[in-house]
Scaffold this active site. Structure first.
Site, PDB file in Angstrom:
ATOM      1  N   ASP A 146       0.789  -0.871   0.141  1.00  0.00           N
ATOM      2  CA  ASP A 146      -0.185  -0.204  -0.257  1.00  0.00           C
ATOM      3  C   ASP A 146       0.740   1.258   0.041  1.00  0.00           C
ATOM      4  OD1 ASP A 146      -1.873   1.945   0.609  1.00  0.00           O
ATOM      5  OD2 ASP A 146      -2.907   0.764   2.018  1.00  0.00           O
ATOM      6  N   THR A 201      -7.429   5.939  -8.382  1.00  0.00           N
ATOM      7  CA  THR A 201      -7.644   6.816 -10.186  1.00  0.00           C
ATOM      8  C   THR A 201      -9.372   7.162 -10.050  1.00  0.00           C
ATOM      9  OG1 THR A 201      -7.478   4.563 -10.969  1.00  0.00           O
ATOM     10  CG2 THR A 201      -5.635   5.378 -11.431  1.00  0.00           C
ATOM     11  N   TYR A 251      -9.098  14.345  -7.743  1.00  0.00           N
ATOM     12  CA  TYR A 251      -8.228  14.657  -8.734  1.00  0.00           C
ATOM     13  C   TYR A 251      -6.457  14.904  -9.300  1.00  0.00           C
ATOM     14  CZ  TYR A 251      -6.155  11.066 -11.565  1.00  0.00           C
ATOM     15  OH  TYR A 251      -6.039  10.152 -12.891  1.00  0.00           O
TER      16      TYR A 251
END
Ligand SMILES: NC(=O)c1ccc[n+]([C@@H]2O[C@H](COP(=O)([O-])OP(=O)(O)OC[C@H]3O[C@@H](n4cnc5c(N)ncnc54)[C@H](OP(=O)(O)O)[C@@H]3O)[C@@H](O)[C@H]2O)c1
Length: 276
Positions: A47, A69, A128
């Site tokens: 991770d 994403t 994002y």
């Protein structure tokens, strides 16, 4: 004059680390660099929001394909997205090996109507996009920072696979026609990355040749496969998605010797050949 003795084992293969190796780009990178010594780390293996596990070094090259994403989900949890995209990139850089980091066309606001080149100023519209812009800084000046766009491949969740599935189930699909970009096949991008690591570091735009809207891409997918589904062209506002997207995010490189990717139609055909 002295001659170096040839190594009886041949040239040493590079030890490469691929993060996000289970993702669509990670899968293509593993394939493109299969002749090297690839250590493929999936989300379960590392991770990236956490520091690297012990024992990974020494590494000759890190291909950092892990990332948050889900563009819409980042609006609700920008800190979670930053932990993966910014923190994760910093952790990848901390490995101390040459680093290839992947960023996005969504660092731009889409107000231009000619292709975005590396010297254009970013101005992300979404959470994002902001995490990806910050991730470029986290990768550092000494990394290859690859801005790419609209990725699709044989695996994972992507537009091509989604349209293929839905077009078999429905007579009509509504698809946005007011965002223009470069749909890029991950196999072509991964091949270009092999060229890139022989070039100087810094920001590089690597995306498919040509451009289209999502609706044009959907129509092409349906036509290539011979499905009967009609594509109804709509405006982004009709979808009311949480994250704003740039209306225009065509990427081109202004850098000398930049790898050129095939046209998106070629990428689509290459992907469909493997899928069908
Ligand atoms: N997709 C696009 O259109 C696009 C466009 C431009 C740039 N990019 C960039 O290209 C890169 C690769 O994207 P992609 O299309 O291959 O996306 P993808 O298929 O979603 O792959 C991303 C991978 O990262 C993994 N991941 C997520 N969180 C992680 C974490 N905390 N630690 C380790 N791994 C984690 C995911 O694993 P799980 O699925 O198990 O969580 C997945 O395998 C990303 O940096 C992305 O921002 C993508």
């Amino acid at each position: 004059m002295e001659h170096a003795e040839p190594d009886p084992l041949g040239p040493r293969r590079r030890r490469l680390l691929v993060t996000g190796a289970g993702g669509q780009l990670g899968t293509a990178l593993r394939r493109a660099f299969a002749d090297e010594d690839v250590v493929a780390l999936t989300h379960a293996d590392w991770d990236v929001a956490l520091p690297p596990p012990a024992g990974l070094a020494p590494v000759d090259l890190v291909l950092h394909a892990a990332g948050w994403t889900n563009v819409d989900a980042a609006e609700d949890d920008p800190q979670g997205a930053a932990a993966v995209n910014v923190g994760g990139t910093q952790h990848a850089a901390e490995l101390g090996a040459p680093l290839v980091h992947f960023s996005t066309d969504y660092v731009f606001d889409g107000s231009k109507r000619t292709p975005y080149v590396e010297s254009d100023g970013p101005n992300p519209l979404s959470a994002y996009g902001r995490t990806k812009l910050a991730s470029e800084a986290a990768a550092g000046d000494d990394a290859w920072i690859v801005r790419t766009s609209w990725l699709f491949g044989e695996t994972g969740t992507n537009f091509v696979r989604t349209i293929l599935r839905l077009a078999q189930e429905r007579d009509e699909l509504a698809v946005v026609d007011d965002q223009r970009g470069c749909p890029t096949y991950v196999g072509h991008l991964a091949a270009a990355v092999r060229e890139l690591v022989e070039l100087p570091r810094g920001v590089w735009h690597l995306a498919a040749d040509g451009d289209c809207t999502w609706a044009e891409l959907a129509e092409t997918i349906v036509a290539e496969v011979g499905l009967r589904c009609r594509i109804r062209r709509i405006a982004s506002a009709e979808l009311a998605r949480p994250a704003p997207r740039p209306a225009y995010s065509v990427l081109r490189s202004e850098r000398p010797g930049a790898p050129r990717l095939p046209h998106w139609r070629e990428g689509l055909r290459a992907c469909l050949e493997r899928l069908l």
